[in-house]
Design a protein around this motif. Structure first.
Motif, PDB file in Angstrom:
ATOM      1  N   VAL A 167       0.828  -1.205   0.000  1.00  0.00           N
ATOM      2  CA  VAL A 167       0.000   0.000   0.000  1.00  0.00           C
ATOM      3  C   VAL A 167       0.860   1.252   0.000  1.00  0.00           C
ATOM      4  N   SER A 168       0.255   2.335  -0.459  1.00  0.00           N
ATOM      5  CA  SER A 168       0.862   3.656  -0.335  1.00  0.00           C
ATOM      6  C   SER A 168      -0.177   4.572   0.290  1.00  0.00           C
ATOM      7  N   GLY A 202       5.147   3.194  -1.957  1.00  0.00           N
ATOM      8  CA  GLY A 202       4.566   1.922  -1.547  1.00  0.00           C
ATOM      9  C   GLY A 202       5.381   1.221  -0.474  1.00  0.00           C
ATOM     10  N   SER A 203       4.692   0.488   0.369  1.00  0.00           N
ATOM     11  CA  SER A 203       5.352  -0.294   1.402  1.00  0.00           C
ATOM     12  C   SER A 203       4.736  -1.683   1.434  1.00  0.00           C
ATOM     13  N   VAL A 219      -6.342   9.044   6.521  1.00  0.00           N
ATOM     14  CA  VAL A 219      -5.579   9.010   5.279  1.00  0.00           C
ATOM     15  C   VAL A 219      -6.173   7.964   4.344  1.00  0.00           C
ATOM     16  N   GLY A 220      -6.118   8.259   3.060  1.00  0.00           N
ATOM     17  CA  GLY A 220      -6.486   7.260   2.062  1.00  0.00           C
ATOM     18  C   GLY A 220      -5.269   6.415   1.734  1.00  0.00           C
ATOM     19  N   VAL A 221      -5.470   5.103   1.621  1.00  0.00           N
ATOM     20  CA  VAL A 221      -4.386   4.224   1.194  1.00  0.00           C
ATOM     21  C   VAL A 221      -4.777   3.577  -0.118  1.00  0.00           C
ATOM     22  N   THR A 222      -3.781   3.290  -0.928  1.00  0.00           N
ATOM     23  CA  THR A 222      -3.994   2.723  -2.251  1.00  0.00           C
ATOM     24  C   THR A 222      -3.132   1.481  -2.403  1.00  0.00           C
TER      25      THR A 222
END
Length: 109
Positions: free
Chosen positions: A30-31, A63-64, A90-93
């Motif tokens: 995710v980022s 990204g992680s 926060v939004g994560v993608t």
């Protein structure tokens, strides 16, 4: 993997129907839209499993990878899922072309 002695209810989770020792594997990439600490947890009945809880400080748009494997004794009816939380709203993608995976495999009774 074939479905045996588990159910996919409630949605986005795995419910084991037989008590035993299980190997659980998880993966996601995710980022974050804002730089903050993001925590990914595999949960048992809504409670984070300590050995499968990973926190990282993410930079904007970087990204992680969160992944791992562990062995745990589960009871019949235990519900396993994954959850993401952050210190800030926060939004994560998900990473481009990336899926999130969670596998639960019984290795002994």
């Amino acid at each position: 993997m074939p479905l045996k002695n588990v159910a996919y209810t409630p949605a986005n989770s795995i419910t084991v129907s037989t008590a035993g020792v299980y190997e659980i594997n998880y993966y996601t990439n995710v980022s974050a839209a804002v730089g903050t600490t993001v925590t990914m947890s595999v949960r048992r009945n809504g409670t984070a499993i300590p050995q499968a809880t990973v926190s990282r400080v993410l930079s904007v748009g970087v990204g992680s990878l969160y992944n791992g494997s562990f062995i745990i004794a589960l009871n019949a009816g235990d519900v396993i899922d994954m959850a993401i939380s952050a210190l800030l709203a926060v939004g994560v993608t998900l990473g481009n072309g990336v899926n999130t995976t969670l596998t639960v495999k019984q290795i002994s009774v």
